[in-house]
Write an enzyme that holds these catalytic residues in place. Structure first.
Site, mmCIF file in Angstrom:
data_model
loop_
_atom_site.group_PDB
_atom_site.id
_atom_site.type_symbol
_atom_site.label_atom_id
_atom_site.label_comp_id
_atom_site.label_asym_id
_atom_site.label_seq_id
_atom_site.Cartn_x
_atom_site.Cartn_y
_atom_site.Cartn_z
ATOM 1 N N MET A 28 -56.973 -9.938 -7.653
ATOM 2 C CA MET A 28 -56.541 -9.893 -9.051
ATOM 3 C C MET A 28 -57.410 -10.830 -9.890
ATOM 4 S SD MET A 28 -52.485 -9.183 -9.061
ATOM 5 C CE MET A 28 -51.943 -10.855 -8.842
ATOM 6 N N GLY A 29 -58.569 -11.201 -9.339
ATOM 7 C CA GLY A 29 -59.505 -12.030 -10.105
ATOM 8 C C GLY A 29 -59.120 -13.500 -10.129
ATOM 9 N N LEU A 31 -61.169 -15.904 -9.412
ATOM 10 C CA LEU A 31 -61.599 -16.113 -8.026
ATOM 11 C C LEU A 31 -61.762 -17.580 -7.664
ATOM 12 C CD1 LEU A 31 -64.293 -13.301 -7.783
ATOM 13 C CD2 LEU A 31 -61.827 -13.168 -7.369
ATOM 14 N N GLY A 34 -61.174 -18.990 -1.604
ATOM 15 C CA GLY A 34 -60.418 -18.096 -0.713
ATOM 16 C C GLY A 34 -60.916 -16.650 -0.843
ATOM 17 N N HIS A 35 -61.045 -16.195 -2.102
ATOM 18 C CA HIS A 35 -61.537 -14.817 -2.320
ATOM 19 C C HIS A 35 -62.982 -14.680 -1.826
ATOM 20 C CE1 HIS A 35 -58.591 -15.336 -5.772
ATOM 21 N NE2 HIS A 35 -58.108 -14.261 -5.169
ATOM 22 N N ASP A 155 -50.994 -14.959 1.794
ATOM 23 C CA ASP A 155 -49.899 -14.024 1.492
ATOM 24 C C ASP A 155 -49.586 -13.256 2.769
ATOM 25 O OD1 ASP A 155 -49.680 -14.574 -1.361
ATOM 26 O OD2 ASP A 155 -51.702 -13.760 -1.457
ATOM 27 N N SER A 191 -54.790 -18.791 -7.132
ATOM 28 C CA SER A 191 -55.107 -18.663 -8.565
ATOM 29 C C SER A 191 -54.046 -19.353 -9.402
ATOM 30 C CB SER A 191 -55.182 -17.197 -8.951
ATOM 31 O OG SER A 191 -56.192 -16.573 -8.203
HETATM 32 O O1 PAF Z 1 -53.278 -10.520 -3.132
HETATM 33 C C1 PAF Z 1 -53.574 -10.067 -4.259
HETATM 34 O O2 PAF Z 1 -54.370 -10.608 -5.005
HETATM 35 C C2 PAF Z 1 -52.889 -8.798 -4.748
HETATM 36 O O3 PAF Z 1 -51.565 -8.746 -4.346
HETATM 37 C C3 PAF Z 1 -53.639 -7.509 -4.338
HETATM 38 C C4 PAF Z 1 -53.669 -7.334 -2.838
HETATM 39 C C5 PAF Z 1 -55.042 -7.554 -4.902
HETATM 40 C C6 PAF Z 1 -52.935 -6.292 -4.937
HETATM 41 O O4 PAF Z 1 -52.880 -6.350 -6.325
#
Ligand code: PAF
Length: 284
Positions: A28-29, A31, A34-35, A155, A191
């Site tokens: 979901m941006g 960033l 982690g991303h 998550d 985030s």
């Molecule tokens: O973990 C996230 O950022 C969101 O839940 C995902 C998997 C991108 C779905 O919108």
């Protein structure tokens, strides 16, 4: 090379041209490292990686932070560019639709619901949240058709929901969970950490410390579980804990009799921000 596409029609045209299998990182941006760790893992395995940045309205409840969720596309693109410098010759396609109708056309009414897993713990506190997650991830899988997709284990329940969805629908997509990335003192990157004041940030360390303490009490032995449960009972007298529980890492069941790996999951309320974290421990 990096390409940023905002329209589903452009995405489909680009995807049609790929001759190599595609790795996929949904986000979901806003960033953080982690991303980027998901992206780098994907780039180690695939020549072409699709990376989505989409704040999905369907996974936010009516009183949640959808409108104030940080949207930082320009900075996100810079971070991606920086990290692909270490992977010369590889290609990243960023799909960053601004209009939700690119993902959910107006007539789109379907909701995907993974029963059981979606209505406990996080799903109980945030009704409909995991339906929103499963629906958008399914939709993105359908558009991007990746061979493998990468999710952060912070998550953990979301990761299990996605794995269950893929299994239930027999989707030909591998799901890889990636380790939690933490700040030096232990706070898991998120985030939403930027909602915290510096005082709240240091108070939040109790989350990492408590998970570490429970892991230490269990010490890889099921025989220590009663002691860990007593510690948890005492800890959650503080109402800032939305939950602090032990679950089997495979089945997500409370019954740990047959478990070989246990996940300690918690949400700690810091002001208006809910901080999620978890830690795994192998047990005999
Ligand atoms: O973990 C996230 O950022 C969101 O839940 C995902 C998997 C991108 C779905 O919108």
């Amino acid at each position: 090379m990096i390409k940023c596409l905002k329209k589903t029609s452009e995405l489909l045209l680009e995807r049609e041209k790929e001759i190599s299998p595609v790795g996929f990182v949904p986000t979901m941006g806003n960033l953080h490292q982690g991303h980027i760790s998901l992206l780098e893992e994907a780039l180690k395995e695939f020549k072409v990686v699709y990376f989505s940045i989409f704040v999905n309205p369907k996974q936010f409840g009516p009183t949640e932070d959808f409108h104030r969720y940080p949207r930082t596309l320009q900075n996100d693109l810079l971070l991606i560019e920086e990290s692909i410098k270490n992977f010369p010759g590889l290609k990243v396609v960023v799909f960053a639709p601004e209009n939700p109708e690119e993902i959910f056309p107006p007539a789109h009414k379907d909701v995907l619901s993974v029963s059981g897993l979606s209505t406990v713990l996080e799903g109980k506190i945030r009704p409909g949240h995991f339906d929103g997650v499963a629906t958008v991830v399914y939709r993105l899988f359908h558009l991007i058709k990746p061979t493998k997709a990468y999710f952060g284990l912070k998550d953990f329940q979301q990761y299990l929901v996605i794995k269950q969805m893929v299994k239930d629908l027999s989707l030909p997509i591998k799901i890889q969970g990636m380790p939690i990335i933490r700040e030096a003192q232990g706070l898991a990157l998120s985030s939403r950490n930027q909602y915290l004041s510096s005082e709240q940030k240091s108070l939040s360390l109790v989350l990492f410390k408590t998970l570490s303490k429970i892991k230490e009490i269990i010490d890889h032995k099921k025989i220590n579980l009663p002691k860990a449960k007593l510690f948890i009972e005492d800890t959650i007298k503080d109402p800032k804990w939305n939950y602090l529980v032990l679950r089997d890492s495979e089945t997500f069941q409370e019954d740990l009799t047959l478990s070989t790996n246990i996940t300690i999951l918690a949400v700690y309320q810091m002001g208006t921000t809910r901080l999620l974290d978890n830690m795994q421990v192998e047990v005999q």
